[in-house]
Design a protein around this motif. Structure first.
Motif, PDB file in Angstrom:
ATOM      1  N   ASP A   1       0.231  13.509  -6.902  1.00 35.72           N
ATOM      2  CA  ASP A   1       1.209  12.452  -7.173  1.00 35.72           C
ATOM      3  C   ASP A   1       0.503  11.155  -7.561  1.00 35.72           C
ATOM      4  N   VAL A   2       1.148  10.396  -8.438  1.00 37.50           N
ATOM      5  CA  VAL A   2       0.677   9.052  -8.792  1.00 37.50           C
ATOM      6  C   VAL A   2       1.679   8.063  -8.199  1.00 37.50           C
ATOM      7  N   ILE A   3       1.184   7.154  -7.386  1.00 36.88           N
ATOM      8  CA  ILE A   3       2.068   6.211  -6.700  1.00 36.88           C
ATOM      9  C   ILE A   3       1.697   4.776  -7.065  1.00 36.88           C
ATOM     10  N   ASP A   4       2.687   3.908  -6.979  1.00 36.73           N
ATOM     11  CA  ASP A   4       2.444   2.469  -7.023  1.00 36.73           C
ATOM     12  C   ASP A   4       2.026   2.077  -5.609  1.00 36.73           C
ATOM     13  N   VAL A   5       0.756   1.769  -5.422  1.00 32.53           N
ATOM     14  CA  VAL A   5       0.224   1.589  -4.073  1.00 32.53           C
ATOM     15  C   VAL A   5       0.875   0.422  -3.341  1.00 32.53           C
ATOM     16  N   PRO A   6       0.909  -0.807  -3.912  1.00 33.59           N
ATOM     17  CA  PRO A   6       1.556  -1.890  -3.160  1.00 33.59           C
ATOM     18  C   PRO A   6       3.006  -1.594  -2.811  1.00 33.59           C
ATOM     19  N   ALA A   7       3.752  -0.947  -3.723  1.00 29.63           N
ATOM     20  CA  ALA A   7       5.148  -0.612  -3.434  1.00 29.63           C
ATOM     21  C   ALA A   7       5.236   0.394  -2.290  1.00 29.63           C
ATOM     22  N   ALA A   8       4.341   1.391  -2.290  1.00 30.41           N
ATOM     23  CA  ALA A   8       4.352   2.396  -1.227  1.00 30.41           C
ATOM     24  C   ALA A   8       3.990   1.778   0.113  1.00 30.41           C
ATOM     25  N   MET A   9       3.003   0.897   0.129  1.00 29.08           N
ATOM     26  CA  MET A   9       2.618   0.258   1.386  1.00 29.08           C
ATOM     27  C   MET A   9       3.718  -0.690   1.859  1.00 29.08           C
ATOM     28  N   TYR A  10       4.421  -1.293   0.908  1.00 30.40           N
ATOM     29  CA  TYR A  10       5.522  -2.187   1.265  1.00 30.40           C
ATOM     30  C   TYR A  10       6.652  -1.394   1.914  1.00 30.40           C
ATOM     31  N   ARG A  11       6.954  -0.215   1.344  1.00 36.34           N
ATOM     32  CA  ARG A  11       7.985   0.628   1.949  1.00 36.34           C
ATOM     33  C   ARG A  11       7.585   1.024   3.362  1.00 36.34           C
ATOM     34  N   LEU A  12       6.314   1.348   3.542  1.00 35.86           N
ATOM     35  CA  LEU A  12       5.837   1.758   4.859  1.00 35.86           C
ATOM     36  C   LEU A  12       5.971   0.621   5.871  1.00 35.86           C
ATOM     37  N   THR A  13       5.464  -0.551   5.524  1.00 36.18           N
ATOM     38  CA  THR A  13       5.488  -1.653   6.498  1.00 36.18           C
ATOM     39  C   THR A  13       6.905  -2.178   6.727  1.00 36.18           C
ATOM     40  N   THR A  14       7.768  -2.077   5.715  1.00 35.33           N
ATOM     41  CA  THR A  14       9.164  -2.454   5.924  1.00 35.33           C
ATOM     42  C   THR A  14       9.814  -1.513   6.936  1.00 35.33           C
ATOM     43  N   ALA A  15       9.535  -0.209   6.799  1.00 34.69           N
ATOM     44  CA  ALA A  15      10.091   0.767   7.746  1.00 34.69           C
ATOM     45  C   ALA A  15       9.575   0.512   9.155  1.00 34.69           C
ATOM     46  N   VAL A  16       8.276   0.222   9.283  1.00 32.33           N
ATOM     47  CA  VAL A  16       7.701  -0.040  10.604  1.00 32.33           C
ATOM     48  C   VAL A  16       8.307  -1.301  11.215  1.00 32.33           C
TER      49      VAL A  16
END
Length: 447
Positions: A139-154
């Motif tokens: 998979d190719v991901i947008d890294v800042p967007a993925a990390m943002y989704r993670l930290t928002t969920a946390v």
């Protein structure tokens, strides 16, 4: 008026070169803020800037910074930089005046007591697992967007652990609009700029109202339920001061917004930068993988694993040194003050940049090099030299929470995945309130 004076060690003072008529140094700060600020130490220990009609003083020497921030009776938070960016968090802990700050800090400290960290860590681990579960090899991901989704969920989980509306928080676009809008207000502290009818200002105002509406409903629901859910909002609702007074709904709202903004943007930025640094330093990444394979053997990291992950923790410390999420702080002097023997008038704004401090070669040899092992001998850096979460009375209450989240995320993700940014232009920071990277993509490789 009496003049407050720090000890008599002599520091150099100068005015930064390159100021323009009327605008002063504002264009340089807007065009290349990080290089401009980091270069100020070459001109003196205390450097004066002109930002349009305003004067500001940048404390560049670690000892001067330590004295300024530790002796907080001579200054207060505020000034044009935070005042222009405080609309979203309101009177939250990061932006409120000194008198309110002392009271609220004492009331909020129990939210981050070490006894609560294992519970937050367990919620963090669950959200990391859930957020990364859809990832597939290649998979190719947008890294800042993925990390943002993670930290928002946390952050949402730790704030609103028991409420199904936590998933209905404003989306990433709204949160981005708030963070970027606050960043523009920091970087352009010119009177009236935030009131212009620009598309960015309109997006900021809509997103700010959306966030206020959602958090207001959540606070009302929690108050009606009257149950301790062992999350941050429950702590806020139960906090009382020495007179037995609790926080008002408005105070709780402002603090919830502060936690949301701080808990998502800053940790997401740290994680994003860490992946770029590890990819550029494969020898460090190999050592990280070896540590994780030994300790975790493929399972998610838990709070009890933290003592066995020293390299992972040093990687977080070194990432925070190179890219401190809070890269510019400001204080307003409340009395005429001599900083290093130089008189600065009451009402003046004094700026402190952790980004500048962390790049002083006299403190951190080869400061541009990513070297987690420097923390083997610098585990307790001298006061005023390392400040990724601020210094003094206004240092971030959630610093341990944030670093714990980052260590758990890096450990859990790197144990299973290698993240390889796409080749091409180097990742650059976004000009804003926090030191976040511009969007970039990376390929996921299952280990």
């Amino acid at each position: 008026m009496p003049i407050h004076s720090f000890p008599t060690t002599r520091f150099t003072a100068a005015t930064a070169p390159g100021g323009l008529p009327l605008l002063g140094h504002a264009p340089a700060l807007l065009r290349r803020p990080f290089d401009f600020v980091a270069g100020l130490a070459a001109h003196g220990d205390l450097v004066r800037l002109r930002l349009g009609p305003l004067d500001a003083y940048v404390a560049c020497h670690p000892e001067l910074v330590r004295r300024l921030l530790d002796e907080d009776h001579a200054h207060d938070g505020g000034g044009p930089v935070p005042d222009s960016a405080r609309e979203a968090p309101g009177d939250g802990l990061a932006a409120c005046p000194a008198t309110a700050h002392r009271r609220r800090q004492r009331m909020l400290q129990p939210a981050f007591h070490r006894d609560r960290l294992p519970g937050y860590a367990a919620m963090t681990a669950e959200e990391i697992a859930g957020t990364t579960a859809p990832w597939r090899d290649g998979d190719v991901i947008d890294v800042p967007a993925a990390m943002y989704r993670l930290t928002t969920a946390v952050t949402a989980r730790c704030l609103f652990a028991a409420h199904d509306r936590a998933g209905a928080l404003p989306g990433q676009a709204s949160m981005d609009a708030i963070v970027r809008g606050a960043g523009r207000r920091v970087m352009m502290p010119l009177p009236g700029a935030d009131r212009l009818p620009t598309p960015g200002n309109r997006r900021y105002r809509r997103a700010r109202q959306d966030l206020r509406d959602v958090t207001g409903r959540l606070i009302a629901d929690y108050r009606a339920a009257g149950t301790d859910h062992h999350d941050l909002l429950s702590v806020l609702l139960g906090a009382v001061d020495e007179d037995g007074q609790g926080l008002s709904d408005a105070e709780i709202h402002d603090q919830v917004v502060t936690f949301l903004l701080a808990g998502t943007e800053t940790t997401a930025a740290t994680l994003s930068w860490a992946w770029t640094l590890l990819a550029a330093n494969p020898a460090v990444r190999e050592r990280l993988h070896a540590e994780l394979d030994t300790v975790l053997d493929g399972r998610p990291a838990r709070h009890e694993d933290l003592p066995a992950l020293p390299l992972t923790a040093r990687i977080v410390s070194e990432t925070l040194r190179l890219y401190p999420p809070v890269w510019l702080l400001s204080r307003t002097l409340t009395a005429d003050t001599r900083l290093g023997g130089h008189r600065v008038p009451a009402g003046a704004t004094v700026l402190v940049s952790p980004y500048l401090l962390h790049r002083r070669a006299d403190v951190f040899p080869c400061p541009g090099r990513f070297d987690p092992d420097r923390w083997l001998t610098t585990a307790r850096p001298a006061a005023g030299t390392y400040a990724p979460f601020g210094l003094g009375a206004r240092s971030c209450l959630g610093d341990t929470f944030g670093t714990t989240e980052a260590v758990l995320a890096i450990a859990t993700i790197a144990a299973r995945w290698t993240i390889t940014p796409a080749p091409g232009r180097p990742v650059r920071p976004v000009r804003g309130l926090s030191l976040s990277p511009r969007p970039f993509t990376a390929t996921l490789t299952r280990r």
